[in-house]
Design an enzyme around this catalytic site. Structure first.
Site, PDB file in Angstrom:
ATOM      1  N   ARG A   1      -4.750  12.672  -2.170  1.00  0.00           N
ATOM      2  CA  ARG A   1      -4.543  12.749  -0.711  1.00  0.00           C
ATOM      3  C   ARG A   1      -3.469  13.772  -0.365  1.00  0.00           C
ATOM      4  O   ARG A   1      -3.617  14.532   0.594  1.00  0.00           O
ATOM      5  CB  ARG A   1      -4.164  11.384  -0.143  1.00  0.00           C
ATOM      6  CG  ARG A   1      -5.308  10.382  -0.174  1.00  0.00           C
ATOM      7  CD  ARG A   1      -4.851   9.016   0.267  1.00  0.00           C
ATOM      8  NE  ARG A   1      -3.808   8.561  -0.653  1.00  0.00           N
ATOM      9  CZ  ARG A   1      -2.889   7.648  -0.371  1.00  0.00           C
ATOM     10  NH1 ARG A   1      -2.862   7.074   0.813  1.00  0.00           N
ATOM     11  NH2 ARG A   1      -1.999   7.287  -1.257  1.00  0.00           N
TER      12      ARG A   1
ATOM     13  N   ASN B   1      -7.367   6.507   1.236  1.00  0.00           N
ATOM     14  CA  ASN B   1      -8.042   5.791   0.155  1.00  0.00           C
ATOM     15  C   ASN B   1      -8.940   4.717   0.754  1.00  0.00           C
ATOM     16  O   ASN B   1      -8.572   4.065   1.736  1.00  0.00           O
ATOM     17  CB  ASN B   1      -7.030   5.116  -0.766  1.00  0.00           C
ATOM     18  CG  ASN B   1      -6.300   6.099  -1.654  1.00  0.00           C
ATOM     19  OD1 ASN B   1      -6.706   7.243  -1.819  1.00  0.00           O
ATOM     20  ND2 ASN B   1      -5.197   5.656  -2.233  1.00  0.00           N
TER      21      ASN B   1
END
Length: 93
Positions: free
Chosen positions: A20, A38
Site C-alpha cells: 500500500r 487491504n
C-alpha cells in the site's frame, strides 16, 4: 485529457510487504488521487483517479508486481464512479 477513475484488486502476496505504501508513492508520483486498502481476502483494493494516461501507468505498475517484496498473481480492474471526490492518495484501514 479525460479524468477517469479505475478500481483495481491486486491478488498475490500483497499484504505485509509495504504494498500500500509503495502504491501510494507511485500514485502520488503520477499525480493521482484515491486510496489503497487491504481487504479481508488478502488482496489490496486500489482506487486511482486522474488523467487516463497516468491511471493506466499505475495499473501497469501494479501488474508489473509493485514493490520487490510483493508477488502479484493477478490484477482485476474496472472503471468506476467514486462516491466522493478525493484530494489526495491515501492509505485506508
Amino acid at each position: 485529457m479525460a479524468h477517469v477513475c479505475t478500481k483495481a484488486w491486486v491478488h498475490g502476496r500483497v499484504q505485509g510487504v509495504g504494498f500500500r505504501y509503495s502504491t501510494q508513492h507511485e500514485a502520488k508520483r503520477q499525480g493521482l488521487t484515491g486510496y489503497a486498502r487491504n481487504l479481508d481476502d488478502g488482496s489490496v483494493e486500489v482506487l486511482a483517479c486522474g488523467e487516463a494516461e497516468s491511471v493506466n501507468r499505475l495499473i501497469e505498475w501494479l501488474k508489473a508486481g509493485g514493490p520487490r517484496s510483493a508477488r502479484v498473481d493477478r490484477v482485476l480492474t474496472e472503471p468506476c464512479q467514486p462516491d466522493r471526490e478525493w484530494d489526495d492518495f491515501s492509505i485506508r484501514y
